[in-house]
Design an enzyme around this catalytic site. Sequence first.
Site, PDB file in Angstrom:
ATOM      1  CB  ILE A   1      56.431   0.020 -18.986  1.00  0.00           C
ATOM      2  CG1 ILE A   1      55.657  -1.228 -19.476  1.00  0.00           C
ATOM      3  CG2 ILE A   1      56.006   0.414 -17.562  1.00  0.00           C
ATOM      4  CD1 ILE A   1      55.982  -2.496 -18.735  1.00  0.00           C
TER       5      ILE A   1
ATOM      6  N   GLY B   1      59.646   3.265  -8.211  1.00  0.00           N
ATOM      7  CA  GLY B   1      60.028   2.625  -9.477  1.00  0.00           C
ATOM      8  C   GLY B   1      58.893   2.525 -10.487  1.00  0.00           C
TER       9      GLY B   1
ATOM     10  CG  ASP C   1      54.031  -0.434  -7.536  1.00  0.00           C
ATOM     11  OD1 ASP C   1      54.148  -0.910  -6.400  1.00  0.00           O
ATOM     12  OD2 ASP C   1      52.935  -0.272  -8.104  1.00  0.00           O
TER      13      ASP C   1
ATOM     14  CB  VAL D   1      63.374  -1.502  -5.156  1.00  0.00           C
ATOM     15  CG1 VAL D   1      63.192  -1.812  -3.693  1.00  0.00           C
ATOM     16  CG2 VAL D   1      63.239  -0.018  -5.424  1.00  0.00           C
TER      17      VAL D   1
HETATM   18  N1  APR Z   1      59.132   1.963 -17.452  1.00  0.00           N
HETATM   19  C1  APR Z   1      59.869   0.831 -17.605  1.00  0.00           C
HETATM   20  N2  APR Z   1      60.730   0.368 -16.683  1.00  0.00           N
HETATM   21  C2  APR Z   1      60.873   1.092 -15.550  1.00  0.00           C
HETATM   22  C3  APR Z   1      60.136   2.292 -15.313  1.00  0.00           C
HETATM   23  C4  APR Z   1      59.246   2.715 -16.322  1.00  0.00           C
HETATM   24  N3  APR Z   1      58.503   3.836 -16.186  1.00  0.00           N
HETATM   25  N4  APR Z   1      60.512   2.772 -14.073  1.00  0.00           N
HETATM   26  C5  APR Z   1      61.438   1.917 -13.593  1.00  0.00           C
HETATM   27  N5  APR Z   1      61.671   0.917 -14.469  1.00  0.00           N
HETATM   28  C6  APR Z   1      62.591  -0.212 -14.364  1.00  0.00           C
HETATM   29  C7  APR Z   1      63.754  -0.065 -13.426  1.00  0.00           C
HETATM   30  O1  APR Z   1      64.805   0.685 -14.032  1.00  0.00           O
HETATM   31  C8  APR Z   1      64.134  -1.536 -13.238  1.00  0.00           C
HETATM   32  O2  APR Z   1      64.970  -1.983 -14.305  1.00  0.00           O
HETATM   33  O3  APR Z   1      61.862  -1.323 -13.852  1.00  0.00           O
HETATM   34  C9  APR Z   1      62.788  -2.271 -13.337  1.00  0.00           C
HETATM   35  C10 APR Z   1      62.237  -2.781 -12.012  1.00  0.00           C
HETATM   36  O4  APR Z   1      62.609  -1.869 -10.983  1.00  0.00           O
HETATM   37  P1  APR Z   1      61.590  -1.500  -9.777  1.00  0.00           P
HETATM   38  O5  APR Z   1      60.517  -0.649 -10.294  1.00  0.00           O
HETATM   39  O6  APR Z   1      62.436  -0.976  -8.658  1.00  0.00           O
HETATM   40  O7  APR Z   1      60.927  -2.903  -9.376  1.00  0.00           O
HETATM   41  P2  APR Z   1      61.511  -4.120  -8.525  1.00  0.00           P
HETATM   42  O8  APR Z   1      62.997  -4.177  -8.552  1.00  0.00           O
HETATM   43  O9  APR Z   1      60.722  -5.301  -8.986  1.00  0.00           O
HETATM   44  O10 APR Z   1      61.091  -3.747  -7.030  1.00  0.00           O
HETATM   45  C11 APR Z   1      59.722  -3.732  -6.705  1.00  0.00           C
HETATM   46  O11 APR Z   1      59.845  -1.566  -5.733  1.00  0.00           O
HETATM   47  O12 APR Z   1      58.615   0.253  -6.351  1.00  0.00           O
HETATM   48  C12 APR Z   1      58.684  -0.766  -5.450  1.00  0.00           C
HETATM   49  O13 APR Z   1      56.388  -1.217  -4.892  1.00  0.00           O
HETATM   50  C13 APR Z   1      57.522  -1.710  -5.570  1.00  0.00           C
HETATM   51  O14 APR Z   1      58.088  -2.859  -3.554  1.00  0.00           O
HETATM   52  C14 APR Z   1      58.110  -2.948  -4.965  1.00  0.00           C
HETATM   53  C15 APR Z   1      59.544  -2.937  -5.448  1.00  0.00           C
END
Ligand code: APR
Length: 169
Positions: free
Chosen positions: A11, A32, A34, A120
Amino acid sequence: MDKIEIVQGDITRMEVDAIVNAAKNSLLGGGGVDGAIHRAAGPELLRECRLLGGCDTGQAKITGGYNLAASHVIHTVGPIWSGGSNREDELLASCYRSSLSLALKHELRTIAFPAISCGVYRFPARRAAGIALSEIQTFLRNYHGIDKVYCVCFDEAMADIYRSWLVEE
Ligand code: APR
């Protein structure tokens, strides 16, 4: 609904008006998507996030995009999955609605979402994808001004889950 496009990729590379970050309540960065967004945007993003005073689950706040191709980042906080009886569905739906409303308010016409809460936060992927697409489609039916919504799936498996919903619609 050709305003919605499922893409598989990173993304942070999307050239859109806003990418949506799946953030934590503090908005002070994490892992992730973020972590990827903060790394790509650079330290200015965190500096601006520090001024926002956090974000409630289901709500969204907006910042600049800094070094990202996107001009803005909309930070939203998804629910942590805890079995489905703690308003998780409703809060996840609210993430999409709040983010799209914020994009509309700032006259942003193209927006890219990750699969919010599907990492996560362990929200069941198929259930989350259904909520995401349903909310996005409803919003686009009720409001005009958003030209394109991308659902950016990091891996092909997630992209297939999203696509299976679009076929069913
Ligand atoms: N581009 C697109 N999608 C991504 C990317 C990227 N660069 N990196 C990870 N993802 C996907 C993951 O594979 C997953 O399907 O984003 C989706 C959401 O995963 P997370 O990033 O773990 O987010 P979430 O499950 O909402 O958890 C949020 O995780 O990183 C921490 O600070 C954040 O505490 C918050 C929690």
